[in-house]
Motif scaffolding. Structure first.
Motif, PDB file in Angstrom:
ATOM      1  N   GLU A 183       0.758  -0.984  -0.407  1.00  0.00           N
ATOM      2  CA  GLU A 183       0.030  -0.358   0.102  1.00  0.00           C
ATOM      3  C   GLU A 183       0.291   1.243   0.035  1.00  0.00           C
ATOM      4  N   GLU A 184       0.195   2.301  -0.585  1.00  0.00           N
ATOM      5  CA  GLU A 184       1.266   3.495   0.044  1.00  0.00           C
ATOM      6  C   GLU A 184       1.007   4.527   1.145  1.00  0.00           C
ATOM      7  N   ARG A 185       1.969   4.812   1.936  1.00  0.00           N
ATOM      8  CA  ARG A 185       1.681   5.586   3.267  1.00  0.00           C
ATOM      9  C   ARG A 185       0.606   6.375   3.329  1.00  0.00           C
ATOM     10  N   GLU A 186       0.319   7.044   4.533  1.00  0.00           N
ATOM     11  CA  GLU A 186      -0.720   7.318   4.258  1.00  0.00           C
ATOM     12  C   GLU A 186      -0.779   8.062   5.939  1.00  0.00           C
ATOM     13  N   PHE A 187      -1.277   8.909   5.253  1.00  0.00           N
ATOM     14  CA  PHE A 187      -1.757  10.105   6.883  1.00  0.00           C
ATOM     15  C   PHE A 187      -2.772   8.986   7.868  1.00  0.00           C
ATOM     16  N   VAL A 188      -2.081   9.038   9.567  1.00  0.00           N
ATOM     17  CA  VAL A 188      -2.598   8.327  10.626  1.00  0.00           C
ATOM     18  C   VAL A 188      -2.960   9.749  11.720  1.00  0.00           C
ATOM     19  N   THR A 189      -2.224  10.844  11.894  1.00  0.00           N
ATOM     20  CA  THR A 189      -3.270  11.854  13.029  1.00  0.00           C
ATOM     21  C   THR A 189      -1.608  12.966  12.608  1.00  0.00           C
ATOM     22  N   THR A 190      -1.570  14.360  13.308  1.00  0.00           N
ATOM     23  CA  THR A 190      -0.396  14.656  13.152  1.00  0.00           C
ATOM     24  C   THR A 190      -1.272  16.003  14.851  1.00  0.00           C
ATOM     25  N   ILE A 191      -0.075  16.928  14.640  1.00  0.00           N
ATOM     26  CA  ILE A 191      -0.763  17.665  15.831  1.00  0.00           C
ATOM     27  C   ILE A 191       0.344  19.346  15.633  1.00  0.00           C
TER      28      ILE A 191
ATOM     29  N   ALA B 185      -7.431  11.278  10.719  1.00  0.00           N
ATOM     30  CA  ALA B 185      -7.844   9.767   9.676  1.00  0.00           C
ATOM     31  C   ALA B 185      -9.350   9.511  10.241  1.00  0.00           C
ATOM     32  N   ASP B 186     -10.453   9.549   9.079  1.00  0.00           N
ATOM     33  CA  ASP B 186     -11.191   8.823   9.509  1.00  0.00           C
ATOM     34  C   ASP B 186     -11.150   7.455  10.202  1.00  0.00           C
ATOM     35  N   SER B 187      -9.806   6.593   9.742  1.00  0.00           N
ATOM     36  CA  SER B 187      -9.755   4.724   9.965  1.00  0.00           C
ATOM     37  C   SER B 187      -9.337   5.345  12.160  1.00  0.00           C
ATOM     38  N   VAL B 188      -8.605   5.973  12.357  1.00  0.00           N
ATOM     39  CA  VAL B 188      -8.593   5.910  13.805  1.00  0.00           C
ATOM     40  C   VAL B 188      -8.820   6.458  14.744  1.00  0.00           C
ATOM     41  N   LYS B 189      -9.895   7.642  13.944  1.00  0.00           N
ATOM     42  CA  LYS B 189     -10.877   8.400  15.035  1.00  0.00           C
ATOM     43  C   LYS B 189     -11.327   7.515  16.403  1.00  0.00           C
ATOM     44  N   GLY B 190     -10.834   7.958  17.929  1.00  0.00           N
ATOM     45  CA  GLY B 190     -11.240   7.631  18.725  1.00  0.00           C
ATOM     46  C   GLY B 190     -11.158   6.358  19.519  1.00  0.00           C
ATOM     47  N   ARG B 191      -9.741   6.311  18.433  1.00  0.00           N
ATOM     48  CA  ARG B 191      -8.722   5.048  19.230  1.00  0.00           C
ATOM     49  C   ARG B 191      -7.703   5.173  19.354  1.00  0.00           C
ATOM     50  N   PHE B 192      -6.655   6.316  18.418  1.00  0.00           N
ATOM     51  CA  PHE B 192      -5.664   6.892  18.608  1.00  0.00           C
ATOM     52  C   PHE B 192      -5.807   8.409  19.317  1.00  0.00           C
ATOM     53  N   THR B 193      -4.832   8.556  20.105  1.00  0.00           N
ATOM     54  CA  THR B 193      -4.483   9.694  20.528  1.00  0.00           C
ATOM     55  C   THR B 193      -2.736  10.096  20.651  1.00  0.00           C
TER      56      THR B 193
END
Length: 122
Positions: free
Chosen positions: A42-50, A60-68
């Motif tokens: 797969e291509e590299r994808e964005f997860v989260t930023t601060i 990213a919608d795929s990790v929202k609510g699970r990752f901090t």
């Protein structure tokens, strides 16, 4: 410039991991920071930023609510707490530094680190 990610490993579905990213060689507190991931084939994808202050975060919608995501500017370190892990979270996770959260959200970073492998499997 160095960005060193650590904390990856093998975890069962539903488990948790905490990744760390130690930064050096640049003024950490002046940069937005983020996590990206790349699964096999797969291509590299964005997860989260601060943002620089820690006051604004995006996921990213795929990790929202699970990752901090969080950061400690006194220690030049960023963290990613991952809960309720799923097999589809399996990837190499990369930390990166960029000029703003807006550029990070489109995967435009100034500095990239080597990744840490996260494998979610029973």
């Amino acid at each position: 410039v160095q960005l060193v990610a650590s904390g990856g490993g093998l975890v069962q579905p539903g488990g948790s991991l905490r990744l760390s990213c130690a930064a050096s060689g640049f003024t950490f507190r002046n940069y937005a920071m983020g996590w990206f991931r790349q699964a096999p084939g797969e291509e590299r994808e964005f997860v989260t930023t601060i943002d620089w202050s820690g006051g604004h975060t995006y996921y990213a919608d795929s990790v929202k609510g699970r990752f901090t995501i969080s950061r400690d500017n006194a220690k030049n370190t960023m963290f990613l707490r991952m809960n309720s892990l799923k097999p589809e979270d399996t990837a190499v996770y990369y930390c990166a530094a960029g000029v703003s959260v807006m550029t990070m959200r489109v995967s435009s970073a100034s500095y990239w680190g080597k990744g840490t492998q996260v494998t979610v499997s029973s």
